[in-house]
Design a protein around this motif. Structure first.
Motif: not given
Length: 153
Positions: A65-66, A36-39, A96-97, A92-93
Motif C-alpha cells: 500500500s506504500l 500511501q500510493k494515492k497520496t 499518509e506521507y 502502513a495504514s
C-alpha cells in the motif's frame, strides 16, 4: 451540516501533520516522498520538487500500500533500514506521507499558465510528516488499565 451527520455515522480519523524547515547544514541534499500510493501519485503531480526531480523507486520489502519516489535510489536504500521498513509495514495504514526535500518550492505550476512576470521561488529544505490518527471518539488511553497503572506509581 452533511459532513457533521456523516461523521456521526462513519467517524473519520484525525490527521497529524508535522512540518519542519531545517537549517542549511542540518539535512543532506535529497528529494524523497514515501506514503500511501494515492497520496504520493497526487503529490508527484502537484509539488514542483517531486514532479521535476523524483521517480518511482521500487522497494521489495515495503508494504504494497506504500510507495516511494526519490531523486536517488541509493538514498532510499540507506534511509529504509530493516527496522524502519518493519515500523512502516506495521503502521502502513497510519502513514499518509513523509516528504523530505532540499528543493521544496511548493505547488507545481503549469507551463501554459506560467508567465515571465512570476518570480521564481527560492528552494528551501523541507520535512513534512502526515499521519492518520485514531478515529474520532476513540482514545488511546481506553486500552490502559488505570487501576494497574495507579498501583504501580
Amino acid at each position: 451540516m452533511f459532513t457533521l451527520l456523516l461523521s456521526l455515522v462513519r467517524p473519520s480519523p484525525d490527521t497529524v501533520m508535522l512540518t519542519f524547515q531545517p537549517a542549511a547544514d542540518d539535512m543532506d541534499n535529497m528529494v524523497l516522498a514515501l506514503g500511501q500510493k494515492k497520496t504520493i501519485l497526487k503529490q508527484s503531480k502537484d509539488l514542483e520538487d517531486l514532479k521535476n526531480y523524483s521517480t518511482v523507486v521500487r522497494t521489495k520489502d515495503l508494504d504494497s500500500s506504500l510507495m516511494v519516489v526519490s531523486d536517488s535510489s541509493e538514498a532510499v536504500t540507506l534511509l529504509l533500514s530493516n527496522q524502519i521498513v518493519a515500523f512502516l509495514n506495521k503502521n502502513a495504514s497510519s502513514v499518509e506521507y513523509i516528504h523530505l526535500s532540499d528543493l521544496y518550492t511548493g505547488a507545481a505550476h503549469d507551463s501554459d499558465d506560467y508567465t515571465e512576470s512570476v518570480p521564481d521561488k527560492v528552494p528551501q529544505k523541507w520535512l513534512q510528516f502526515s499521519y492518520q490518527g485514531l478515529e474520532s471518539g476513540r482514545f488511546l488511553d481506553n486500552d490502559i488499565d488505570h487501576e494497574d497503572w495507579l498501583e504501580s506509581k
